[in-house]
Design an enzyme around this catalytic site. Sequence first.
Site, mmCIF file in Angstrom:
data_model
loop_
_atom_site.group_PDB
_atom_site.id
_atom_site.type_symbol
_atom_site.label_atom_id
_atom_site.label_comp_id
_atom_site.label_asym_id
_atom_site.label_seq_id
_atom_site.Cartn_x
_atom_site.Cartn_y
_atom_site.Cartn_z
ATOM 1 N N GLY A 239 8.692 20.482 -33.617
ATOM 2 C CA GLY A 239 9.830 20.229 -34.510
ATOM 3 C C GLY A 239 9.948 21.377 -35.504
ATOM 4 O O GLY A 239 10.302 21.181 -36.666
ATOM 5 N N GLY B 263 13.282 22.213 -37.687
ATOM 6 C CA GLY B 263 13.886 21.170 -38.514
ATOM 7 C C GLY B 263 13.691 21.395 -40.002
ATOM 8 O O GLY B 263 13.276 22.473 -40.434
ATOM 9 N N GLN B 264 13.974 20.342 -40.759
ATOM 10 C CA GLN B 264 13.994 20.427 -42.223
ATOM 11 C C GLN B 264 12.689 20.976 -42.808
ATOM 12 O O GLN B 264 12.708 21.853 -43.669
ATOM 13 C CB GLN B 264 14.262 19.018 -42.785
ATOM 14 C CG GLN B 264 14.513 18.986 -44.263
ATOM 15 C CD GLN B 264 14.494 17.559 -44.801
ATOM 16 O OE1 GLN B 264 13.650 16.742 -44.456
ATOM 17 N NE2 GLN B 264 15.456 17.263 -45.671
ATOM 18 N N ASP C 272 10.094 23.425 -30.198
ATOM 19 C CA ASP C 272 11.228 22.539 -30.533
ATOM 20 C C ASP C 272 12.076 22.386 -29.289
ATOM 21 O O ASP C 272 11.744 22.944 -28.231
ATOM 22 C CB ASP C 272 12.048 23.123 -31.706
ATOM 23 C CG ASP C 272 12.708 22.018 -32.525
ATOM 24 O OD1 ASP C 272 13.375 21.148 -31.929
ATOM 25 O OD2 ASP C 272 12.558 22.014 -33.753
ATOM 26 N N ASP D 152 9.617 18.983 -25.473
ATOM 27 C CA ASP D 152 10.109 17.661 -25.826
ATOM 28 C C ASP D 152 8.914 16.887 -26.391
ATOM 29 O O ASP D 152 7.912 16.693 -25.699
ATOM 30 C CB ASP D 152 10.648 16.982 -24.548
ATOM 31 C CG ASP D 152 11.160 15.580 -24.824
ATOM 32 O OD1 ASP D 152 10.909 15.053 -25.923
ATOM 33 O OD2 ASP D 152 11.794 15.017 -23.920
ATOM 34 N N TYR E 235 13.442 3.078 -39.826
ATOM 35 C CA TYR E 235 12.706 4.297 -40.156
ATOM 36 C C TYR E 235 11.430 3.962 -40.928
ATOM 37 O O TYR E 235 10.339 4.447 -40.598
ATOM 38 C CB TYR E 235 13.632 5.184 -40.986
ATOM 39 C CG TYR E 235 13.050 6.467 -41.486
ATOM 40 C CD1 TYR E 235 12.802 7.522 -40.630
ATOM 41 C CD2 TYR E 235 12.780 6.639 -42.846
ATOM 42 C CE1 TYR E 235 12.290 8.719 -41.105
ATOM 43 C CE2 TYR E 235 12.277 7.821 -43.332
ATOM 44 C CZ TYR E 235 12.027 8.863 -42.466
ATOM 45 O OH TYR E 235 11.522 10.043 -42.927
ATOM 46 N N LYS F 271 7.552 4.500 -39.808
ATOM 47 C CA LYS F 271 6.597 5.305 -40.592
ATOM 48 C C LYS F 271 5.353 4.484 -40.938
ATOM 49 O O LYS F 271 4.228 4.992 -40.892
ATOM 50 C CB LYS F 271 7.270 5.838 -41.860
ATOM 51 C CG LYS F 271 8.299 6.941 -41.594
ATOM 52 C CD LYS F 271 7.646 8.184 -41.009
ATOM 53 C CE LYS F 271 8.600 9.346 -40.836
ATOM 54 N NZ LYS F 271 7.984 10.486 -40.150
HETATM 55 N N1 SER Z 1 14.507 11.838 -46.441
HETATM 56 C C1 SER Z 1 14.290 10.637 -45.681
HETATM 57 C C2 SER Z 1 15.564 9.960 -45.379
HETATM 58 O O1 SER Z 1 16.352 9.796 -46.272
HETATM 59 C C3 SER Z 1 13.369 9.707 -46.409
HETATM 60 O O2 SER Z 1 12.057 10.134 -46.267
HETATM 61 O O3 SER Z 1 15.780 9.538 -44.282
#
Ligand code: SER
Length: 338
Positions: free
Chosen positions: A10, A13-14, A36, A46, A136, A140
């Site tokens: 990844g 990404g951010q 990535d 992948d 999400y 986590k």
């Molecule tokens: N930045 C994330 C989100 O907003 C939260 O950890 O999905």
Amino acid sequence: MKTDIILVIGACGQIGIELTVALRERYGRFNVIAADKVATADILLDALDQDALRNVVRNCGVTQIYLLAGTFSTPAEQDIPPGWKLNIQSLLSVLEVAKEQRLDKVFWPSSIAVFGPGSPKYNCPQQTCVEPDTVYGISKRVGEYWCNYYFEQYGVDVRSLRFSGLVACTAPTGYGTTDYAVSIFHQAIEKQHYTCFLNEDTCLPMMYLPDAIRAILELMDAPKEAITIRTSYNLAGMSFAPCDLAAEIKKHIPGFRIDYQPDHREMIAAGWPASIKDEQARKDWGWQPHFDLKGMTADMLAQLTKIKGAYPEQEQMALHDFPDFPNEDHDFTGVFKI
Ligand code: SER
């Protein structure tokens, strides 16, 4: 002496872009493999393909993995199975391969989304009610348990941080609930106006990406015995609401205007803490944030203005324009053939 070979999954990404650059400064350009699903990466990988992962680890002699592939809060809510699969299956694959291949260390990011409406709203501590109410957040939390399990059962040295909303000038504006705090900067520079999808006073924990990158490096540098949390560490930077950020931007761009049209993302944000306490991270490995709202705003505006000036046609900096990021000149595909 054994050479550390790092695999960043990844990497485009951010977090991945800046982390890959930081790791390369430390471990050397060719000892950090950026993986990535996009062409600018060193290798196409992948995150869900465990066999491909195992091959990369074996063929390249990988000793550490940073797993950053994952989905954000908003898309996960809209389409549950793929978000769940990406967040959990990729982690399980990495942990399995780390166990089999006896990797030295693994990093995986968790999130403040593990907390829910039952958690303390202010100064939310490490040990408290942790009952997430988003896809999400559940993924986590479950991931945190898997990290702890692989450490306890198999001794996999996996380390994790519960990130706040991350603000980055190098990454594309994302699809997270906290990502208004990135879009606002782009819009402030381009249009002097932003319409926010959260309420003006919805306060959330936030962190500027350079602090987050430093936190990852410091956590991964800490001696194994110092790590007392094997689920994931609370990590605090700053806390602010959209109105606070808008006021700070206005100090630099006096004509900046903001209005508010809260949508479904406000519901997600409302279930998260407004601020986090991170005493364990401070105690165990000396964590200290450097950036506050003022410092972050000044730096974001300066960096973004530079980037947008250099690349006026682009919404944000393209990955291959980032200094030292893998590009066509360094095609690893042949070297690390899967
Ligand atoms: N930045 C994330 C989100 O907003 C939260 O950890 O999905």
